[in-house]
Design an enzyme around this catalytic site. Structure first.
Site, PDB file in Angstrom:
ATOM      1  N   GLU A   1       0.840  -1.192   0.000  1.00 31.84           N
ATOM      2  CA  GLU A   1       0.000   0.000   0.000  1.00 31.84           C
ATOM      3  C   GLU A   1       0.884   1.254   0.000  1.00 31.84           C
ATOM      4  O   GLU A   1       1.859   1.343   0.751  1.00 31.84           O
ATOM      5  CB  GLU A   1      -0.856  -0.053   1.266  1.00 31.84           C
ATOM      6  CG  GLU A   1      -1.815   1.078   1.492  1.00 31.84           C
ATOM      7  CD  GLU A   1      -2.617   0.887   2.763  1.00 31.84           C
ATOM      8  OE1 GLU A   1      -3.623   1.598   2.926  1.00 31.84           O
ATOM      9  OE2 GLU A   1      -2.252   0.022   3.607  1.00 31.84           O
TER      10      GLU A   1
ATOM     11  N   LYS B   1      -9.151   2.581  -2.173  1.00 33.75           N
ATOM     12  CA  LYS B   1      -9.452   1.858  -0.942  1.00 33.75           C
ATOM     13  C   LYS B   1     -10.864   2.187  -0.470  1.00 33.75           C
ATOM     14  O   LYS B   1     -11.301   3.340  -0.518  1.00 33.75           O
ATOM     15  CB  LYS B   1      -8.431   2.244   0.137  1.00 33.75           C
ATOM     16  CG  LYS B   1      -8.470   1.412   1.402  1.00 33.75           C
ATOM     17  CD  LYS B   1      -7.271   1.771   2.282  1.00 33.75           C
ATOM     18  CE  LYS B   1      -7.193   0.938   3.543  1.00 33.75           C
ATOM     19  NZ  LYS B   1      -5.975   1.237   4.329  1.00 33.75           N
TER      20      LYS B   1
ATOM     21  N   CYS C   1      -5.484  -3.350   2.260  1.00 30.52           N
ATOM     22  CA  CYS C   1      -5.272  -3.452   3.703  1.00 30.52           C
ATOM     23  C   CYS C   1      -6.564  -3.598   4.502  1.00 30.52           C
ATOM     24  O   CYS C   1      -7.131  -4.674   4.590  1.00 30.52           O
ATOM     25  CB  CYS C   1      -4.443  -2.261   4.195  1.00 30.52           C
ATOM     26  SG  CYS C   1      -3.665  -2.595   5.805  1.00 30.52           S
TER      27      CYS C   1
ATOM     28  N   GLY D   1     -13.758 -60.920   9.637  1.00 28.73           N
ATOM     29  CA  GLY D   1     -12.715 -61.830   9.192  1.00 28.73           C
ATOM     30  C   GLY D   1     -11.356 -61.219   9.433  1.00 28.73           C
ATOM     31  O   GLY D   1     -11.111 -60.063   9.076  1.00 28.73           O
TER      32      GLY D   1
ATOM     33  N   ASP E   1      -5.558 -54.330   6.635  1.00 29.33           N
ATOM     34  CA  ASP E   1      -6.931 -53.836   6.646  1.00 29.33           C
ATOM     35  C   ASP E   1      -7.767 -54.488   7.733  1.00 29.33           C
ATOM     36  O   ASP E   1      -8.520 -53.826   8.452  1.00 29.33           O
ATOM     37  CB  ASP E   1      -7.594 -54.060   5.280  1.00 29.33           C
ATOM     38  CG  ASP E   1      -7.044 -53.130   4.215  1.00 29.33           C
ATOM     39  OD1 ASP E   1      -6.387 -52.135   4.575  1.00 29.33           O
ATOM     40  OD2 ASP E   1      -7.276 -53.395   3.016  1.00 29.33           O
TER      41      ASP E   1
ATOM     42  N   SER F   1     -22.034 -46.892 -14.196  1.00 29.94           N
ATOM     43  CA  SER F   1     -21.147 -48.064 -14.193  1.00 29.94           C
ATOM     44  C   SER F   1     -20.575 -48.370 -15.568  1.00 29.94           C
ATOM     45  O   SER F   1     -19.580 -49.096 -15.676  1.00 29.94           O
ATOM     46  CB  SER F   1     -21.906 -49.291 -13.661  1.00 29.94           C
ATOM     47  OG  SER F   1     -22.286 -49.110 -12.319  1.00 29.94           O
TER      48      SER F   1
END
Length: 635
Positions: A46, A115, A170, A350, A356, A621
């Site tokens: 500025e 400004k 600013c 499982g 995982d 899909s």
């Protein structure tokens, strides 16, 4: 500028108070330095041509003429530069004094932005001297040419639609209604802020948060250039704290009490994508705005901004620790709600001895603890078959024993062989039927046990496997609640490591050994300790696929841009040909395997990327990958 990357800079030159010609020379020198580094947009502080701290000297005609002459010099001496330059100066217009930003390119003054909000509190007395912007665009006559003058100006590159920026000064940012809100609603993807923010204790943190927050709120790039050395220190000190932010992330930041440039690249195409994705971001509202064109040739921008090879993993250890804890809580909270809602008498999963299923078990244990039930509520089942190694089988037993979870071992070899006999499958024929029959038999066992015991089957598959379709349809693909479904493989490792460190003891040792075990479906005979199937040798490195997933799906980047970023991120590890090979495989598999994702079980979302057909990702899909793959064929 190709692929949407614009090299930008915020700069602070060393200046002298009220010495406009000297300051012009400093501005020109910095502009030339920026241009040499292929910066295409440079924001300076500025009132940089006069200095911010001139006080009542701003009312002196001598200073105002000196500032205009300095602007003329900057225009003359930057005529050959490609860099668009935004700098501040005091300007008299219609008998009033304005604090202005001048936008310059190739010796032409493109526009002047006054400004809007003038601070007149604390150490600031701008309303004593300057007039705030009227809110309407007008024009200013400079050397016989009419220049756009006003608060609603956008500066737009003719060759690149997304390279469009607005300007605020600013205090405009610190106000409750910043002009940048209107600029971005009108189409600006970057904001330049010319500032003279004095330094006080703690202010740098606040300033950084303000700039980063505004870039996130407006989904824009934000360049913040701060006044520094040379400003009067009669009552204030200026530190030249320059910042470049993009959508909430600070890309680059200067050391305070220094001068010069801070440089990075803003990805405007990424910002444009995010605005398209966010339905709450308004359609363009540019009534009253003037779009001012400028021309720049398109060149490939050399990237200096960091590109992490692990976009799902925070680089800061404290942030990674916090993220892991949050994710585990999200997973276990989601599972708790499902178990309580259904009145399940147990959670069945499982356990292979791999990563995982270990994570799923850890989540289930947390859920049991959270619900205040014994850990025997969790019923783990391991089902060895042709490819099960001694290492993974031992780890499954050891992990359950150390966590206090009952484990049932049900060998499925004979059941699979009976099935082979029923369908006429030759056991020596190690094809997809040979492999998938084992996965489906395991799922059948789990489902029937859950029915028998009044429980729910907890899925173990992760996000990376879903992206690649690396799951047996109606086998490990299916469960009653899939706790890992939005966790990418690279993050699974960190979650398991986090729990290993948190739990410690024997469980921690077992988890660390699981982390050291190669990722494998263990569907082909290996014999003893050996693991003959290594998933990453078959489908490619998961760290690459997770990178592709993040940029191709979360951000919608074109394949050529994904390749470019991957080559930068993994330049020390993989040659370009390897990355290209697996990127093609990623697109091929991602498009071909959507049918598996279209019927996924419920799962908790834990991050910004998920492939749930009920949530973030809906895709036909039978969509063709041809457009995406064709971009890579000739590269």
């Amino acid at each position: 500028m190709k692929d949407g990357f614009i090299r930008v800079a915020a700069g602070t030159p060393k200046i002298r108070v009220a010495d406009c010609d000297y300051n012009a020379g400093q501005v020109v020198a910095l502009a030339k330095q920026a241009d040499e580094q292929n910066v295409r947009l440079l924001c300076l502080p500025e009132l940089v041509l006069s200095a911010y701290t001139c006080c009542d000297l701003f009312l002196q005609d001598t200073l105002l003429r000196g500032a205009l002459d300095a602007l003329r010099r900057v225009l003359r001496e930057t005529r050959e530069l490609e860099t668009v330059l935004v700098l501040g100066l005091p300007l008299q217009a219609a008998g009033k004094l304005y604090n202005c930003a001048a936008v310059c390119h190739r010796g032409e003054l493109l526009g002047l932005v006054p400004k809007r909000f003038l601070p007149n509190y604390g150490e600031f007395y701008e309303a004593r001297l300057f007039t705030p912007s009227s809110g309407e665009n007008k024009s200013y006559s400079l050397d016989g040419r009419q220049v756009p003058f006003g608060p609603r100006l956008l500066f737009c590159c003719e060759e690149m639609e997304d390279f469009c920026f607005g300007v605020e000064i600013c205090e405009d940012l610190w106000s409750c209604a910043p002009p940048s809100v209107g600029h971005c609603a009108a189409g600006a993807l970057m904001i330049c802020n010319l500032s003279a923010s004095d330094e006080t204790v703690g202010k740098a943190d606040y300033r950084r948060a303000l700039v980063g927050g505004q870039s996130a709120r407006l989904c824009c790039g934000y360049l913040y250039a701060d006044a520094g050395e040379g400003e009067s220190t009669t009552d204030l000190v200026f530190a030249g704290h320059n910042l470049i932010a993009e959508n909430g992330a600070v890309l680059a930041e200067s050391e305070r009490f220094t001068t010069g440039l801070v440089i990075s690249e803003v990805d405007v195409s990424r910002l444009a994508y995010e605005r398209r994705r966010l339905t709450t971001f308004p359609a363009r509202q540019d009534e009253g705005y003037l779009r001012i064109p400028f021309s720049l040739p398109l060149h490939e921008t050399t990237l200096t901004r960091p590109v992490s090879p692990f976009p799902f993993i925070p680089q800061d250890p404290a942030a990674l620790h916090a993220n892991c804890e949050d994710i585990l809580r999200l997973q276990s909270a989601g599972l708790c709600q499902r178990l309580l809602h259904t009145g399940a008498k147990c959670a069945v999963l499982g356990l292979s001895g791999g990563l995982d299923s270990a994570l799923a078990l850890l989540v289930a244990v947390r859920a049991a603890d959270w619900m205040g039930v014994p850990r025997a509520f969790v019923r783990a089942v391991t089902m060895p078959c042709f490819g099960t190694s001694a290492r993974t089988l031992q780890n499954a037993h050891a992990l359950c024993e150390s966590l206090g979870v009952p484990l049932r071992e049900i060998p499925i070899t004979q059941a699979v062989r009976r099935h082979f006999a029923d369908i006429g499958q030759d056991e020596e024929r190690r094809d997809v039927t040979y492999e998938n029959a084992q996965a489906r038999e395991r799922t059948q066992v789990l489902m029937d046990l859950a029915n028998q015991q009044g429980g729910l089957v907890i899925g173990t598959g992760d996000l990376s496997e879903l992206a690649l379709g690396w799951a047996t349809y109606n086998g490990d693909h299916m469960s009653m609640y899939a706790v890992n479904a939005s966790v990418p493989k690279t993050l699974v490792r960190h979650l398991v490591a986090h729990e290993a460190a948190r739990i410690g003891g024997r469980a921690g040792e077992v988890l660390r050994d699981i982390l050291d075990t190669p990722v494998s479906p263990e569907l082909l005979p290996g014999g003893g300790e050996g693991i003959v199937q290594r998933t990453e040798e078959l489908v490619g490195p998961y760290e690459l696929h997770d990178f592709f997933l993040y940029y191709a799906i979360r951000w919608g980047f074109a394949p050529q841009k994904v390749l470019r970023l991957a080559c930068r991120a993994f330049k020390e590890k993989y040659p370009r040909e390897t990355i290209l090979r697996w990127l093609k495989e990623f697109y091929r598999r991602f498009f071909a395997q959507q049918f598996k994702r279209s019927c996924l079980p419920d799962a908790p979302k834990v991050g910004s990327v998920t492939l749930s057909p009920r949530g973030d990702w809906r895709m036909p899909s039978d969509a063709s990958a041809r457009l995406w793959l064709s971009q890579l064929e000739n590269m």
